[in-house]
Structure formats: C-alpha cells, structure tokens
Design a protein around this motif. Sequence first.
Motif, PDB file in Angstrom:
ATOM      1  N   GLU A  30       0.603  -0.977  -0.149  1.00 12.20           N
ATOM      2  CA  GLU A  30       0.373   0.101  -0.106  1.00 12.20           C
ATOM      3  C   GLU A  30       0.639   0.873  -0.203  1.00 12.20           C
ATOM      4  O   GLU A  30       1.839   1.798   0.648  1.00 12.20           O
ATOM      5  CB  GLU A  30      -1.255   0.145   1.099  1.00 12.20           C
ATOM      6  CG  GLU A  30      -1.829  -1.081   1.640  1.00 12.20           C
ATOM      7  CD  GLU A  30      -2.727  -1.658   0.514  1.00 12.20           C
ATOM      8  OE1 GLU A  30      -3.233  -0.116  -0.073  1.00 12.20           O
ATOM      9  OE2 GLU A  30      -3.745  -2.463   0.016  1.00 12.20           O
ATOM     10  N   ILE A  31       0.509   2.453  -0.627  1.00 10.09           N
ATOM     11  CA  ILE A  31       1.998   2.948  -1.149  1.00 10.09           C
ATOM     12  C   ILE A  31       1.733   4.345   0.327  1.00 10.09           C
ATOM     13  O   ILE A  31       2.778   4.288   0.265  1.00 10.09           O
ATOM     14  CB  ILE A  31       0.828   4.613  -2.080  1.00 10.09           C
ATOM     15  CG1 ILE A  31       2.062   5.253  -2.774  1.00 10.09           C
ATOM     16  CG2 ILE A  31       0.254   4.762  -1.694  1.00 10.09           C
ATOM     17  CD1 ILE A  31       3.244   4.745  -3.464  1.00 10.09           C
ATOM     18  N   ARG A  61       8.292  10.926  -3.532  1.00  7.59           N
ATOM     19  CA  ARG A  61       7.371  10.775  -4.536  1.00  7.59           C
ATOM     20  C   ARG A  61       7.102   9.974  -5.703  1.00  7.59           C
ATOM     21  O   ARG A  61       5.740  10.204  -6.281  1.00  7.59           O
ATOM     22  CB  ARG A  61       8.323  12.235  -4.659  1.00  7.59           C
ATOM     23  CG  ARG A  61       7.273  13.656  -5.958  1.00  7.59           C
ATOM     24  CD  ARG A  61       8.451  14.584  -6.333  1.00  7.59           C
ATOM     25  NE  ARG A  61       9.703  14.913  -7.591  1.00  7.59           N
ATOM     26  CZ  ARG A  61      10.696  14.308  -6.747  1.00  7.59           C
ATOM     27  NH1 ARG A  61      11.235  15.418  -5.669  1.00  7.59           N
ATOM     28  NH2 ARG A  61      12.115  14.432  -7.948  1.00  7.59           N
ATOM     29  N   LYS A  64       4.934   7.264  -5.217  1.00  6.96           N
ATOM     30  CA  LYS A  64       2.884   7.533  -5.110  1.00  6.96           C
ATOM     31  C   LYS A  64       2.603   8.788  -6.713  1.00  6.96           C
ATOM     32  O   LYS A  64       1.684   7.910  -6.776  1.00  6.96           O
ATOM     33  CB  LYS A  64       3.331   8.989  -4.262  1.00  6.96           C
ATOM     34  CG  LYS A  64       3.304   9.161  -2.754  1.00  6.96           C
ATOM     35  CD  LYS A  64       3.530  10.162  -2.087  1.00  6.96           C
ATOM     36  CE  LYS A  64       2.645   9.595  -0.785  1.00  6.96           C
ATOM     37  NZ  LYS A  64       2.424  10.884   0.490  1.00  6.96           N
ATOM     38  N   GLN A  65       3.443   8.971  -7.385  1.00  7.45           N
ATOM     39  CA  GLN A  65       2.709   9.541  -8.706  1.00  7.45           C
ATOM     40  C   GLN A  65       2.386   8.322  -9.574  1.00  7.45           C
ATOM     41  O   GLN A  65       1.998   7.984  -9.786  1.00  7.45           O
ATOM     42  CB  GLN A  65       4.090  10.249  -9.776  1.00  7.45           C
ATOM     43  CG  GLN A  65       3.197  10.473 -10.543  1.00  7.45           C
ATOM     44  CD  GLN A  65       2.462  12.106 -10.156  1.00  7.45           C
ATOM     45  OE1 GLN A  65       2.666  12.555  -9.295  1.00  7.45           O
ATOM     46  NE2 GLN A  65       1.194  11.965 -11.070  1.00  7.45           N
ATOM     47  N   TYR A  67       1.447   5.513  -8.547  1.00 10.49           N
ATOM     48  CA  TYR A  67       0.765   4.150  -7.790  1.00 10.49           C
ATOM     49  C   TYR A  67      -0.577   5.530  -8.294  1.00 10.49           C
ATOM     50  O   TYR A  67      -1.751   4.692  -8.814  1.00 10.49           O
ATOM     51  CB  TYR A  67       0.199   4.876  -6.205  1.00 10.49           C
ATOM     52  CG  TYR A  67       0.910   3.369  -5.825  1.00 10.49           C
ATOM     53  CD1 TYR A  67       0.068   2.550  -4.698  1.00 10.49           C
ATOM     54  CD2 TYR A  67       2.194   3.068  -6.093  1.00 10.49           C
ATOM     55  CE1 TYR A  67       0.913   1.049  -4.413  1.00 10.49           C
ATOM     56  CE2 TYR A  67       2.997   1.208  -5.185  1.00 10.49           C
ATOM     57  CZ  TYR A  67       2.197   0.606  -5.153  1.00 10.49           C
ATOM     58  OH  TYR A  67       2.735  -0.780  -4.469  1.00 10.49           O
ATOM     59  N   ASN A  68      -0.498   6.389  -8.089  1.00 14.84           N
ATOM     60  CA  ASN A  68      -1.714   8.004  -8.852  1.00 14.84           C
ATOM     61  C   ASN A  68      -2.544   7.990  -9.806  1.00 14.84           C
ATOM     62  O   ASN A  68      -3.752   7.491 -10.278  1.00 14.84           O
ATOM     63  CB  ASN A  68      -1.279   9.318  -7.859  1.00 14.84           C
ATOM     64  CG  ASN A  68      -1.433   9.365  -6.609  1.00 14.84           C
ATOM     65  OD1 ASN A  68      -2.067   8.766  -5.817  1.00 14.84           O
ATOM     66  ND2 ASN A  68      -0.775  10.001  -6.407  1.00 14.84           N
ATOM     67  N   ASP A  69      -0.952   7.076 -10.605  1.00 10.58           N
ATOM     68  CA  ASP A  69      -1.654   7.069 -12.107  1.00 10.58           C
ATOM     69  C   ASP A  69      -1.402   6.068 -12.485  1.00 10.58           C
ATOM     70  O   ASP A  69      -2.603   5.999 -14.080  1.00 10.58           O
ATOM     71  CB  ASP A  69      -0.502   8.048 -13.199  1.00 10.58           C
ATOM     72  CG  ASP A  69      -0.409   9.653 -12.759  1.00 10.58           C
ATOM     73  OD1 ASP A  69      -0.848   9.946 -12.356  1.00 10.58           O
ATOM     74  OD2 ASP A  69       0.852   9.706 -13.421  1.00 10.58           O
ATOM     75  N   GLY A  70      -2.099   4.600 -11.451  1.00  9.77           N
ATOM     76  CA  GLY A  70      -2.275   3.276 -12.037  1.00  9.77           C
ATOM     77  C   GLY A  70      -1.125   2.918 -13.287  1.00  9.77           C
ATOM     78  O   GLY A  70      -0.803   2.164 -13.683  1.00  9.77           O
TER      79      GLY A  70
END
Length: 170
Positions: A30-31, A61, A64-65, A67-70
């Motif tokens: 999990e991020i 950083r 997280k990017q 993960y956020n962008d899939g």
Amino acid sequence: SPLIDFHYMTRAQEILVEITASKLEIDILEIIDIEQLYPLGYEFAQESKGSFSFKEDVFKRNWKQFYNDGKGIILKAHKDGEIVGMFGFIFYEDILNGDLCATETFWYMKKEHRGGGLRLLERFEEISKELGVKKVCMIHLSRLMPEKLKSIYTKRGYTEIETHFTKEFR
C-alpha cells in the motif's frame, strides 16, 4: 571417492531455499507504507557498489505518482512482520507499437532471503498477465550477480535484447 557429494549439497541448498521461500508472504505494498522500504533502499544502494544512490523523498514522490496514475506497483516480501524484499515495476505503452509493457525498476532481497526473491518475480509476471501486458522487461545491475541473473532470466524464457550504458554529468 570424494568426501563431499556436490550433487547432494546442491539439492540440500535447493531444499533450504524452498523452505525459506515457502515462509515468505508476497503482497502488493500500500503506498501509505512506502517508508517501510527505506531501509531496504539504502541496503540495495550500498550493495550496488556505486551504481546508484537512494533518496527517500525522490523514491516516495515518484512512487506516489506511479500509484496515483495507475502506472506502477511495488511488491513486498515479508516474513514474521518484517519486510525482507521488494520489487517495483511500472506499466507503459510501447512507443513503437502501442503494446502494454511492464518493466521492473528494482528488485532487492535481503541476503539471507535471496532464494525467496524468485517468488517476487513470479508474482510480477502473474500480475502483468492479469493486466493484459504483452511484454515484461527485466533489468539487472552489471555489478551485482550478472551471470546468475542472466541464467534465471534465460531459464524463465527471457531474451537478452539490449545492453544499457549510462554517463553521469557533474
């Protein structure tokens, strides 16, 4: 007759690796738990013999990017509550033909758990297939076990297609 049966020793070592690997759990990180990987990041950088440095803020950083962008996943290998291995990979469209690809960005196991690291590679391949990836790519640092990794990749059906060179500007 030889004092040591090397075939037997090899099989004994294989059994030990199988036992160690069977006790490992492999999960998607999990991020929110990214900071738990920092100690392994520093170990990996130190063991890389100067191939790269590890910076917590950049690692956090970027992931997280992803993960956020899939566009990325990190797998963690853990045993008895301790993270002993990690495997990060990103997804992208091949710039030449549009196929969905996945590339490993890091793969590290603590030394005493190295045999179990193959389970991370297997899980990477499984997830990639489930997501419709057409091609997976593996990398390795030329200063860390290149012949062993080449053997592992070849046995699993990978083909060597490129050698990567870098030049650092200061």
